[in-house]
Design a protein around this motif. Structure first.
Motif, PDB file in Angstrom:
ATOM      1  N   SER A  60       0.780  -1.084  -0.052  1.00 54.00           N
ATOM      2  CA  SER A  60      -0.184  -0.256  -0.042  1.00 54.00           C
ATOM      3  C   SER A  60       0.776   1.130  -0.130  1.00 54.00           C
ATOM      4  N   ASN A  61       0.109   2.117  -0.779  1.00 54.45           N
ATOM      5  CA  ASN A  61       0.711   3.388  -0.685  1.00 54.45           C
ATOM      6  C   ASN A  61       0.391   5.059   0.050  1.00 54.45           C
ATOM      7  N   PRO A  62      -0.172   5.081   1.126  1.00 52.88           N
ATOM      8  CA  PRO A  62      -1.186   5.706   2.081  1.00 52.88           C
ATOM      9  C   PRO A  62      -0.367   6.922   1.563  1.00 52.88           C
ATOM     10  N   THR A  63      -1.167   8.251   1.501  1.00 47.99           N
ATOM     11  CA  THR A  63      -0.713   9.839   0.874  1.00 47.99           C
ATOM     12  C   THR A  63      -0.698  10.356   2.564  1.00 47.99           C
ATOM     13  N   GLN A  64      -1.256   9.711   3.243  1.00 46.15           N
ATOM     14  CA  GLN A  64      -1.386  10.597   4.593  1.00 46.15           C
ATOM     15  C   GLN A  64      -1.555   9.627   5.753  1.00 46.15           C
ATOM     16  N   LEU A  65      -1.000   9.918   6.796  1.00 50.19           N
ATOM     17  CA  LEU A  65      -1.149   9.721   7.969  1.00 50.19           C
ATOM     18  C   LEU A  65      -2.128   8.963   8.106  1.00 50.19           C
ATOM     19  N   SER A  66      -3.188  10.073   8.492  1.00 51.88           N
ATOM     20  CA  SER A  66      -4.650   9.886   8.979  1.00 51.88           C
ATOM     21  C   SER A  66      -5.179   7.863   7.554  1.00 51.88           C
ATOM     22  N   GLN A  67      -4.367   8.042   7.136  1.00 47.91           N
ATOM     23  CA  GLN A  67      -5.237   6.869   5.896  1.00 47.91           C
ATOM     24  C   GLN A  67      -4.355   5.352   6.442  1.00 47.91           C
ATOM     25  N   ILE A  68      -3.888   5.374   7.417  1.00 49.71           N
ATOM     26  CA  ILE A  68      -3.661   4.163   8.563  1.00 49.71           C
ATOM     27  C   ILE A  68      -3.995   4.215   9.770  1.00 49.71           C
ATOM     28  N   VAL A  69      -5.343   3.285   9.820  1.00 49.72           N
ATOM     29  CA  VAL A  69      -6.152   3.667  10.568  1.00 49.72           C
ATOM     30  C   VAL A  69      -5.945   2.305  11.690  1.00 49.72           C
ATOM     31  N   PHE A  70      -5.709   2.250  13.225  1.00 50.59           N
ATOM     32  CA  PHE A  70      -5.164   0.789  13.664  1.00 50.59           C
ATOM     33  C   PHE A  70      -6.220   1.000  14.923  1.00 50.59           C
ATOM     34  N   ASN A  71      -7.222  -0.420  15.167  1.00 46.01           N
ATOM     35  CA  ASN A  71      -8.368  -0.660  15.826  1.00 46.01           C
ATOM     36  C   ASN A  71      -8.333  -0.741  16.726  1.00 46.01           C
ATOM     37  N   PRO A  72      -8.829   0.216  17.857  1.00 40.89           N
ATOM     38  CA  PRO A  72      -8.927   0.492  18.719  1.00 40.89           C
ATOM     39  C   PRO A  72      -8.782  -0.719  19.991  1.00 40.89           C
ATOM     40  N   ALA A  73      -9.265  -1.823  20.130  1.00 42.83           N
ATOM     41  CA  ALA A  73      -9.885  -3.047  20.548  1.00 42.83           C
ATOM     42  C   ALA A  73      -8.598  -3.228  21.866  1.00 42.83           C
ATOM     43  N   TYR A  74      -9.328  -2.728  22.889  1.00 40.21           N
ATOM     44  CA  TYR A  74      -8.361  -3.213  23.921  1.00 40.21           C
ATOM     45  C   TYR A  74      -7.797  -4.473  24.699  1.00 40.21           C
ATOM     46  N   ILE A  75      -7.107  -5.748  24.798  1.00 39.72           N
ATOM     47  CA  ILE A  75      -6.692  -6.149  24.817  1.00 39.72           C
ATOM     48  C   ILE A  75      -7.360  -6.714  26.879  1.00 39.72           C
ATOM     49  N   SER A  76      -8.174  -7.782  26.815  1.00 41.31           N
ATOM     50  CA  SER A  76      -8.887  -7.870  28.271  1.00 41.31           C
ATOM     51  C   SER A  76      -9.092  -8.980  29.209  1.00 41.31           C
ATOM     52  N   THR A  77      -8.281  -9.413  30.513  1.00 43.35           N
ATOM     53  CA  THR A  77      -8.991 -10.837  30.850  1.00 43.35           C
ATOM     54  C   THR A  77      -9.931  -9.873  32.269  1.00 43.35           C
ATOM     55  N   LEU A  78     -10.912 -11.245  31.803  1.00 43.84           N
ATOM     56  CA  LEU A  78     -12.262 -11.650  32.850  1.00 43.84           C
ATOM     57  C   LEU A  78     -12.110 -12.081  33.621  1.00 43.84           C
ATOM     58  N   ARG A  79     -12.166 -12.408  34.619  1.00 43.29           N
ATOM     59  CA  ARG A  79     -12.421 -13.175  35.989  1.00 43.29           C
ATOM     60  C   ARG A  79     -13.507 -13.364  36.501  1.00 43.29           C
ATOM     61  N   PHE A  80     -13.881 -14.751  36.699  1.00 46.79           N
ATOM     62  CA  PHE A  80     -15.263 -15.207  37.594  1.00 46.79           C
ATOM     63  C   PHE A  80     -14.539 -16.153  38.153  1.00 46.79           C
ATOM     64  N   VAL A  81     -15.641 -15.926  39.942  1.00 43.51           N
ATOM     65  CA  VAL A  81     -15.057 -16.783  40.895  1.00 43.51           C
ATOM     66  C   VAL A  81     -16.340 -16.638  41.306  1.00 43.51           C
ATOM     67  N   SER A  82     -16.788 -18.334  41.683  1.00 44.89           N
ATOM     68  CA  SER A  82     -18.677 -18.866  42.192  1.00 44.89           C
ATOM     69  C   SER A  82     -18.229 -19.959  43.205  1.00 44.89           C
ATOM     70  N   PHE A  83     -19.064 -19.459  44.061  1.00 47.31           N
ATOM     71  CA  PHE A  83     -19.514 -20.617  45.140  1.00 47.31           C
ATOM     72  C   PHE A  83     -21.110 -21.291  44.756  1.00 47.31           C
ATOM     73  N   TYR A  84     -21.843 -22.504  44.682  1.00 48.01           N
ATOM     74  CA  TYR A  84     -23.186 -22.720  44.212  1.00 48.01           C
ATOM     75  C   TYR A  84     -23.403 -23.797  45.536  1.00 48.01           C
ATOM     76  N   ALA A  85     -25.054 -23.646  45.145  1.00 51.53           N
ATOM     77  CA  ALA A  85     -24.958 -24.722  46.485  1.00 51.53           C
ATOM     78  C   ALA A  85     -27.508 -24.690  46.128  1.00 51.53           C
ATOM     79  N   ARG A  86     -26.864 -26.154  45.754  1.00 51.35           N
ATOM     80  CA  ARG A  86     -28.740 -26.207  45.719  1.00 51.35           C
ATOM     81  C   ARG A  86     -29.015 -27.955  46.835  1.00 51.35           C
ATOM     82  N   ALA A  87     -31.194 -27.528  47.481  1.00 53.69           N
ATOM     83  CA  ALA A  87     -31.176 -28.314  48.119  1.00 53.69           C
ATOM     84  C   ALA A  87     -32.248 -29.412  47.041  1.00 53.69           C
TER      85      ALA A  87
END
Length: 997
Positions: free
Chosen positions: A541-568
């Motif tokens: 590619s040969n972009p003529t302006q810096l604005s023609q190169i766009v990076f995806n702004p998605a974040y790398i994220s780590t999400l955690r769940f910890v659970s305790f459960y009971a049923r009778a």
């Protein structure tokens, strides 16, 4: 023998007692051996396949044996009156009196009632008669047939209160809403939570429909609360096929299908448009807008879609092991050119038992590889309706004909849009899950399971140098590659014991889950010397302006769940049922002060049928009353930074020059909220299950009230108090209440002919109760900004206390004035023939259906079977914004118009305005599927059965809706809107075969 016996008795009078006794014993033994004989035989199943592992018992002696791998057995009986009993798991027991037979062959019949009575609940199973919550179970034989791209479509019309809508787009997931919308968030936040073979949150795309044994839908909180913070929208538990004990199976199924558009919008031909313009005194169009053509752009963009599906599965179960494997290949060519879905799924599993079945180990591996081809649908779907039919698609030199100076809707050549802009997506999902189950003591079992799911998603988009979207850009390429991983560990104890009339089931467990998302990158660039490599080599590619190169702004994220459960679960005297459960969830997605949430539930049941007084009412064969209350949460759709202060590039922030360098601006893009917590849904459910006439007629009635509080929404705030002008907080309440009725009947049942029918209907009322609290507040939220000529700032729906989500807020149409111009009512009650103000809009009707229903029927006659499903909705409104935008007679020299507009005045400069004139009934009745099959059971040991079938989908629809189809998207915050982006619904016919070996 008897003569000799009498002779010995006479001899005893003259002989010694010792000799006499010996002779009598010898004679008795001889008589016994004379009566005994060996019986041999073979046991087969309903498809004539030998059945190993069948227990064969001689009732008089109690001695038992089991059939060999070839289904053969041998027992010794003592006389002709002896009875042999045959028992096998999942089959009806059978008894045979020996008589004078030496060979007794038996066919075991599947106990369908026993199979249907098993319901999968969270972390276990239960008999349907012991269930106290609202649970619907759909078995494989009741699934919908046809070309289905997602397993969710198997349930359309089958589950009361479950509304599933899907267009003809093979690449789009259906919108699935259970018991009404209960959140202000979009996407995953409105979908049910999936559990696949015990793996919470597993992707439904990992499954081929042919590999699914049953689907259980948990509706009320007393059933779903065991899954805590992810269960507010209901839980769908999917169980895949496993080999039956003592059996081996090899199954191949396939179908080939043809699809066509079921309905197109009736727009004018080129000649009809020319005549319309001439009749209204419009000067002849320029050569750029009229080359004498009669182009049907819808037909050019569409095609006949051909689909195929193949599924091969193998499985077996021996004394100590179970194993199986399957492969599924599906190709669905969409009816719009350059759209398609191709998927291959591999699955294998093995379970092994040790130490007299006290220890069980198992592992399952599943991989799904999907390829999607797509187009820029929003532009194409609009263009094939609006683009002038007076113009042909090509210039004389074969290039696409364009007129970039033309304004109005649909200004770009639709064929150019299709062929010069495309998206290729490759999605690969792998799930590995294993478990170990140990019987510690009588009734006490410990289970630990672990799973890891990895998803690799590569999205590639390219617009060529000839694209009308990016004129003179030299080709635009976008590439992104992201990996999402999810690791889950579950460990729990089950304790099940019966003490006389008391039955007790206890569950206690722990769960850990970690999700890492968006681990990858994305970049856009442009300016290629040619289009030969498309997106495959971005370095060219040969972009003529810096604005023609766009990076995806998605974040790398780590999400955690910890659970305790009971049923009778407690049961007394097979009459009275009690169940209680509690789950504690902790999530890193929420504020530091609100990381943990508690989700309790309790329910009770009364088996009225088992009371003594019911014996005098033989017409009633089953009767049970259920009641439950519970609280579940909604944490779906959150990332790890939802409640945190985040820095990034502010909206509208461009690069700037700093010390001679071009740099990105940086600033807050999200405020911190340490008190952000779960959305909480409390549900009360009262139900009645019944059976009449020895259960020839069965059904259930459920009434529920579902209240959601602490709704999460992003509110505008002052930047004098906060870094960022929007704040994510818990504000607001939504209420859903309704009733569900299910009726199942077997009107006819004979040896040759059987008719089974099932009908379900549900009503739900949705109301937004509040959008404010003591700190934040809104009187309303405007939604559905549809755009269109002169209406870019208008909203067509409103979320407001006292009204449902999807409530329409529109101008009120009053008809035509004397000049044929559309008129509208202003807020003060006066009439205007000019475009009204936004303050003149009126709240009227909503998109929520009053009734959702489904009626399925199955007929069986000898080897033939016929199944059909009728489903539909009643009482909802659909905004036909597509027709409104097309209805623009004054601009018919710039865009095409529908036949509907021929009845309009050319002077009507307001005809296109989106108003309640285009608010139409969304009610419909659809013959959704009909399948005719014939099953052959050849007397060949190698072939169990062959079934051939023909199926049709979307065979006909009864509706007053004037658009393509009234079944538009009912999900999200803007349900019930048809706005120039509807991928046409298809009508499908398929031929298929299922072979079992």
């Amino acid at each position: 023998m008897e003569k000799h016996y009498r002779s010995i008795l006479r001899l005893c009078h003259r002989s010694s007692k010792t000799i006499c006794l010996f002779m009598l014993m010898f004679m008795a033994t001889s008589m016994a051996f004379a009566q005994q004989r060996t019986i041999r035989g073979t046991v087969t199943d309903e498809t004539n396949l030998p059945l190993p592992g069948v227990v064969v018992t001689v009732k008089s002696t109690g001695k038992a044996t089991s059939t060999t791998a070839n289904g053969i057995y041998q027992v010794t009986v003592s006389g002709p009156e002896d009875v042999i009993k045959f028992t096998f798991l999942g089959s009806l027991p059978k008894e045979v009196t020996v008589g004078d037979k030496k060979v007794v062959n038996v066919t075991m019949v599947t106990d369908t009632k026993q199979l249907k009575d098993v319901v999968v609940i969270g972390y276990g199973t239960a008999s349907r008669k012991d269930v106290t919550g609202a649970i619907t179970s759909v078995k494989a034989e009741d699934f919908n047939a046809g070309v289905l791209t997602t397993p969710a479509e198997l349930l359309q019309g089958k589950v009361a209160g479950l509304n599933i809508t899907k267009s003809g787009d093979p690449n789009k997931q259906p919108a699935t809403i259970l018991r009404g919308p209960s959140t202000l968030r979009e996407g995953a936040a409105q979908q049910p939570f999936y559990v696949i073979d015990g793996v919470p949150g597993a992707s439904i795309d990992l499954l081929a429909p042919a590999d699914i044994e049953s689907i259980d839908v948990l509706k009320d909180a007393s059933s779903t609360a065991i899954y805590g913070s992810r269960a507010a929208n209901g839980v769908i538990i999917v169980t895949t096929r496993r080999a039956k004990a003592g059996q081996t199976r090899l199954t191949y199924s396939a179908y080939a299908a043809v699809e066509n558009v079921s309905k197109n919008i009736d727009v004018l031909t080129g000649d009809e448009l020319r005549k319309y313009l001439t009749d209204n005194g419009v000067p002849k169009l320029s050569a750029a807008d009229d080359d004498g053509s009669n182009t049907n752009w819808q037909k050019l963009a569409e095609r006949t879609g051909y689909s195929q599906n193949h599924n091969l599965s193998y499985g077996g179960a021996g004394t100590n092991s179970e194993y199986g494997a399957s492969v599924n290949y599906m190709k669905n060519n969409g009816i719009l050119n350059n759209t398609s879905l191709e998927r291959t799924i591999y699955k294998g599993y093995i379970n092994q038992r040790f130490f007299n079945d006290r220890l069980k180990l198992g592992i399952t591996l599943t991989n799904s590889a999907t390829k999607n081809n797509d187009i820029f649908q929003s532009q194409v779907l609009s263009g094939i309706l609006f683009y002038l039919p007076t113009v042909g698609p090509y210039n004389a030199d074969g290039t696409y004909k364009e007129n970039y100076s033309r304004t109005g809707s649909g200004p770009l050549n639709p064929l150019s849009l299709i062929n010069n802009n495309f998206t290729r997506t490759e999605n690969n999902k792998t799930l590995i899950n294993g478990f170990a189950s140990l019987d510690i003591l009588k009734g006490l079992k410990f289970t630990v399971s672990g799973s890891t799911q990895k998803e690799q998603n590569n999205v590639n988009t390219y617009s060529t140098s000839q694209s009308g979207i990016y004129v003179n850009a030299g080709g635009v390429a976008v590439r992104s590659a992201y990996t999402n991983t999810s690791n889950v560990v579950e460990a729990y104890f089950n304790y099940d014991r019966v003490f006389g009339k008391h039955s007790l089931k206890l569950l206690g467990g722990y769960s850990y889950q970690q999700d890492r998302n968006n681990d990858g990158f994305g970049v856009q660039t442009q300016g290629f010397s040619n289009d030969a490599l498309t997106y495959n080599y971005l370095a060219l590619s040969n972009p003529t302006q810096l604005s023609q190169i766009v990076f995806n702004p998605a974040y790398i994220s780590t999400l955690r769940f910890v659970s305790f459960y009971a049923r009778a679960q407690y049961e007394f005297s097979d009459k009275y049922l009690l169940q209680a459960s509690l789950r504690e969830d902790g999530s890193s997605a929420f504020g530091i002060n609100q990381r943990h949430g508690y989700f309790p539930a309790a329910s009770a049941g009364w088996k009225i049928i088992n009371e003594d007084f019911m014996k005098s009412i033989p017409v009633i064969s089953d009767l049970k009353l259920r009641a439950g209350y519970g609280v579940s949460g909604n944490s779906l759709g959150f990332d790890a930074f939802t409640a945190r202060l985040i820095y990034g590039v502010p909206p509208g922030g461009g690069k700037f020059l700093s010390n001679g360098n071009i740099v990105n601006p940086i600033g807050p893009v999200r405020n911190d909220n340490p008190d952000l917590k779960w959305e909480s849904t409390a549900t009360t459910n009262i139900g009645l299950d019944f059976g009449l006439f020895n259960n020839r007629l069965t059904g259930s009635v459920d009434y529920y009230i579902k209240k959601t509080s602490d709704l999460i929404y992003t509110y505008p705030v002052s930047t004098t108090l906060y870094f960022y002008p929007f704040y994510t907080a818990n504000v607001g309440k939504i209420k859903n209440s309704g009733i569900e009725v299910v009726l199942n009947a077997v009107p006819v049942k004979s040896q040759a002919f059987t008719w089974r029918t099932s009908f379900n209907v549900s009503h739900n009322k949705n109301v937004v109760e509040s959008l404010s609290n003591s700190q934040f507040g809104l009187n309303f939220i405007q939604t559905a900004q549809l755009g269109g000529k002169g209406q870019s700032g208008n909203y067509s729906q409103i979320i407001q206390p006292g009204y449902a989500i999807g409530t329409f807020d529109l101008w009120h149409y009053l008809g035509k004035n004397g000049n044929g111009v559309s008129t509208y009512e202003k807020a003060d009650g006066s009439t205007t023939a000019t475009q009204p103000l936004t303050t003149d809009q009126f709240i009227k009707y909503d998109a929520q259906p009053k009734l959702i229903y489904g009626w399925s029927n199955s007929f069986f006659y000898k080897g033939f079977d016929l199944n059909f499903l009728v489903r539909g909705v009643y009482g909802n409104k659909v905004l036909n914004a597509t027709l409104a935008s097309l209805n623009n007679p004054a601009d018919s020299k710039l865009q095409n118009i529908p036949r509907f507009t021929l009845g309009e005045s050319f002077k009507d400069i307001n005809a296109y305005l989106i108003s309640d004139r285009f608010l139409e009934s969304g009610s419909y009745l659809r013959l959704d599927n009909a399948t005719l099959g014939y099953t052959i059971k050849p007397h060949i040991q190698a072939i169990k059965s062959l079934r051939f079938y023909a199926s049709g989908n979307n065979i006909f629809i009864i509706t007053k809706y004037r658009g393509v189809d009234p079944e538009v998207n009912i999900g999200g915050l803007t349900p019930g809107i048809d706005n120039r982006d509807y991928y046409p619904k298809t009508r499908t016919f398929s031929l298929g075969i299922t072979a079992q070996f």
